[in-house]
Scaffold this motif. Structure first.
Motif, short mmCIF file in Angstrom:
data_model
loop_
_atom_site.label_atom_id
_atom_site.label_comp_id
_atom_site.label_asym_id
_atom_site.label_seq_id
_atom_site.Cartn_x
_atom_site.Cartn_y
_atom_site.Cartn_z
N GLY A 232 2.86 -1.82 22.59
CA GLY A 232 2.82 -1.30 21.23
C GLY A 232 3.57 0.03 21.13
O GLY A 232 4.08 0.57 22.11
N ASN A 233 3.59 0.57 19.91
CA ASN A 233 4.33 1.80 19.63
C ASN A 233 3.43 2.95 19.22
O ASN A 233 3.89 3.93 18.64
CB ASN A 233 5.38 1.54 18.55
CG ASN A 233 6.36 0.45 18.95
OD1 ASN A 233 6.85 0.44 20.08
ND2 ASN A 233 6.65 -0.47 18.04
N SER A 234 2.13 2.83 19.53
CA SER A 234 1.17 3.84 19.07
C SER A 234 0.57 4.65 20.21
O SER A 234 -0.43 5.35 20.00
CB SER A 234 0.05 3.15 18.27
OG SER A 234 0.56 2.48 17.14
N ASN A 235 1.14 4.58 21.39
CA ASN A 235 0.67 5.42 22.49
C ASN A 235 1.30 6.80 22.36
O ASN A 235 2.51 6.94 22.17
CB ASN A 235 1.06 4.80 23.83
CG ASN A 235 0.35 3.48 24.07
OD1 ASN A 235 -0.84 3.44 24.40
ND2 ASN A 235 1.08 2.38 23.90
N ASN A 236 0.47 7.83 22.45
CA ASN A 236 0.91 9.20 22.22
C ASN A 236 0.32 10.10 23.29
O ASN A 236 -0.90 10.28 23.35
CB ASN A 236 0.48 9.66 20.82
CG ASN A 236 1.08 10.98 20.43
OD1 ASN A 236 1.73 11.66 21.22
ND2 ASN A 236 0.88 11.38 19.18
N PHE A 237 1.17 10.66 24.14
CA PHE A 237 0.71 11.53 25.21
C PHE A 237 0.94 12.98 24.77
O PHE A 237 2.06 13.50 24.84
CB PHE A 237 1.46 11.24 26.52
CG PHE A 237 1.16 9.90 27.12
CD1 PHE A 237 0.28 9.01 26.52
CD2 PHE A 237 1.75 9.52 28.31
CE1 PHE A 237 0.00 7.76 27.08
CE2 PHE A 237 1.48 8.29 28.89
CZ PHE A 237 0.61 7.40 28.26
N LYS A 238 -0.12 13.63 24.27
CA LYS A 238 -0.06 15.03 23.84
C LYS A 238 -0.34 15.91 25.05
O LYS A 238 -1.40 16.52 25.16
CB LYS A 238 -1.07 15.28 22.73
CG LYS A 238 -0.91 14.41 21.50
CD LYS A 238 -2.02 14.66 20.50
CE LYS A 238 -1.89 13.78 19.28
NZ LYS A 238 -2.99 14.01 18.31
N GLY A 261 5.15 16.76 24.52
CA GLY A 261 5.06 17.76 25.56
C GLY A 261 6.23 17.61 26.49
O GLY A 261 7.21 16.90 26.19
N ASN A 262 6.17 18.25 27.63
CA ASN A 262 7.22 18.14 28.63
C ASN A 262 7.04 16.87 29.46
O ASN A 262 5.93 16.38 29.63
CB ASN A 262 7.23 19.36 29.55
CG ASN A 262 7.43 20.65 28.79
OD1 ASN A 262 8.20 20.71 27.84
ND2 ASN A 262 6.73 21.71 29.20
N PHE A 263 8.15 16.38 30.01
CA PHE A 263 8.11 15.17 30.83
C PHE A 263 8.89 15.39 32.11
O PHE A 263 10.09 15.69 32.08
CB PHE A 263 8.68 13.98 30.06
CG PHE A 263 8.54 12.67 30.79
CD1 PHE A 263 7.40 11.90 30.64
CD2 PHE A 263 9.54 12.21 31.65
CE1 PHE A 263 7.25 10.70 31.32
CE2 PHE A 263 9.41 11.02 32.34
CZ PHE A 263 8.25 10.26 32.17
N SER A 264 8.21 15.22 33.24
CA SER A 264 8.85 15.32 34.55
C SER A 264 8.76 13.96 35.23
O SER A 264 7.67 13.40 35.35
CB SER A 264 8.16 16.38 35.42
OG SER A 264 8.29 17.67 34.85
N ASN A 265 9.88 13.47 35.68
CA ASN A 265 9.90 12.16 36.34
C ASN A 265 10.13 12.33 37.84
O ASN A 265 11.19 12.75 38.27
CB ASN A 265 11.00 11.27 35.75
CG ASN A 265 11.04 9.92 36.43
OD1 ASN A 265 9.99 9.31 36.68
ND2 ASN A 265 12.23 9.44 36.74
N ILE A 280 10.53 12.21 23.57
CA ILE A 280 9.99 13.40 24.24
C ILE A 280 10.28 14.62 23.38
O ILE A 280 11.44 14.90 23.05
CB ILE A 280 10.62 13.57 25.64
CG1 ILE A 280 10.35 12.32 26.49
CG2 ILE A 280 10.06 14.82 26.33
CD1 ILE A 280 11.15 12.29 27.78
N SER A 281 9.23 15.39 23.04
CA SER A 281 9.42 16.58 22.21
C SER A 281 9.65 17.84 23.02
O SER A 281 10.13 18.85 22.50
CB SER A 281 8.21 16.78 21.28
OG SER A 281 7.05 17.10 22.05
N GLY A 282 9.32 17.81 24.32
CA GLY A 282 9.46 18.99 25.17
C GLY A 282 10.64 18.88 26.12
O GLY A 282 11.63 18.17 25.86
N ASN A 283 10.52 19.56 27.23
CA ASN A 283 11.58 19.57 28.24
C ASN A 283 11.54 18.31 29.10
O ASN A 283 10.49 17.67 29.24
CB ASN A 283 11.44 20.81 29.13
CG ASN A 283 11.52 22.10 28.34
OD1 ASN A 283 12.26 22.19 27.36
ND2 ASN A 283 10.75 23.09 28.75
#
Length: 297
Positions: A232-238, A261-265, A280-283
């Protein structure tokens, strides 16, 4: 009618059944109920501060109500001629076995839940109208785990582990206090807010085809481990997210994950048959080297 325990506190049912009875005890020590040889209870209410279950207790019908703190040290299951429900209007600790018996067994719990044994029944429902604490030292293996109440929230005081379980919180919250880990193999997590107010980070581990649908992570940091499937498209990781495993869409369609938030892979982000989108809204940080990170979505 009622059977009141005053100086006595034990009842043993070996074979036969107990029907249309209120087992009443006004104070501790706990009521001790031992059963076996296909013994069952029918339209039975236990009204006591605490009850200890031993042996093999079978639940007949859907009108048994245990208004008590229940500690199960035996086998608790439905009677084998049909699917049945037990209502526990109190906290429930399993140190033994909770299971189906030919047909399905459903357990409705209004208080806290703790699992230190084997738990493989069909459905467990958290229906308390206040906060309900969850603690597990053993993996929960029931088919369905549901939170239905519109008030209060579930609170994890330890790490939680599920195998083959369909978990549905109906848009309610699972707050992590002293616990910070959620592990799932198979099944899914649906309509749930994973909440933690402070560090250390929430550690989410999934595998065996487990997927997330309508899940919000509201935490300073979150770590993703194993293979996390997005449905789905409603998962939101704040949250500030670090991916240590494989992050991808569920392979039945193209889906989007939003990270506020930030995302590190430090692992793998990739498509899975269809396309996977990551907003992704952050770095963004993608690690290379010995622990190479791979973006391939």
């Amino acid at each position: 009618d009622s059977l009141q325990f005053t100086t006595g506190n034990t009842i043993s049912i070996i074979g036969g059944y107990l029907s249309s009875c209120v087992l009443y005890k006004s104070s501790l020590p706990a009521l001790l109920l031992t059963s076996g040889n296909n013994a069952y209870v029918y339209i039975t209410t236990i009204d006591a501060p605490q009850t200890e279950l031993f042996g093999d207790l079978r639940i007949y019908g859907n009108s048994n109500v245990f208004k008590t703190i229940v500690n199960n040290s035996g086998i608790l299951q439905n009677y084998q001629n049909n699917s049945y429900i037990l209502n526990v209007n109190g906290s429930f600790t399993n140190n033994g076995t909770v299971q189906n018996n030919v047909y399905n067994f459903t357990l409705n719990i209004a208080g806290n839940l703790a699992n230190n044994g084997t738990w493989t029944n069909y459905s467990t429902v958290l229906n308390g109208i206040v906060n309900q604490q969850l603690a597990m030292t053993q993996t929960f293996g029931g088919a369905y785990f549901t939170r239905t109440a519109s008030t209060g929230r579930a609170i994890a005081t330890t790490g939680l582990s599920f195998i083959g379980t369909a978990i549905d919180f109906n848009a309610d919250s699972l707050e992590f206090t002293t616990g910070n880990a959620l592990a799932m193999s198979g099944g899914y997590l649906n309509a749930c807010v994973l909440y933690k107010s402070s560090l250390p980070s929430i550690q989410l581990t999934s595998g065996g085809g487990n997927y997330l649908s309508g899940v919000t992570i509201d935490s300073p940091q979150a770590g993703l481990n194993g293979t996390v499937l997005i449905s789905g498209n409603s998962n939101n990781f704040k949250s500030d997210v670090t991916n240590y495993g494989t992050l991808q869409n569920r392979p039945n369609n193209s889906y989007t994950l939003t990270v506020n938030g930030n995302f590190s892979n430090n692992g793998i982000v990739q498509n899975n048959v269809y396309s996977f989108y990551l907003n992704i809204s952050g770095n963004i940080a993608n690690s290379f080297g010995c622990a190479a990170g791979d973006f391939d979505n």
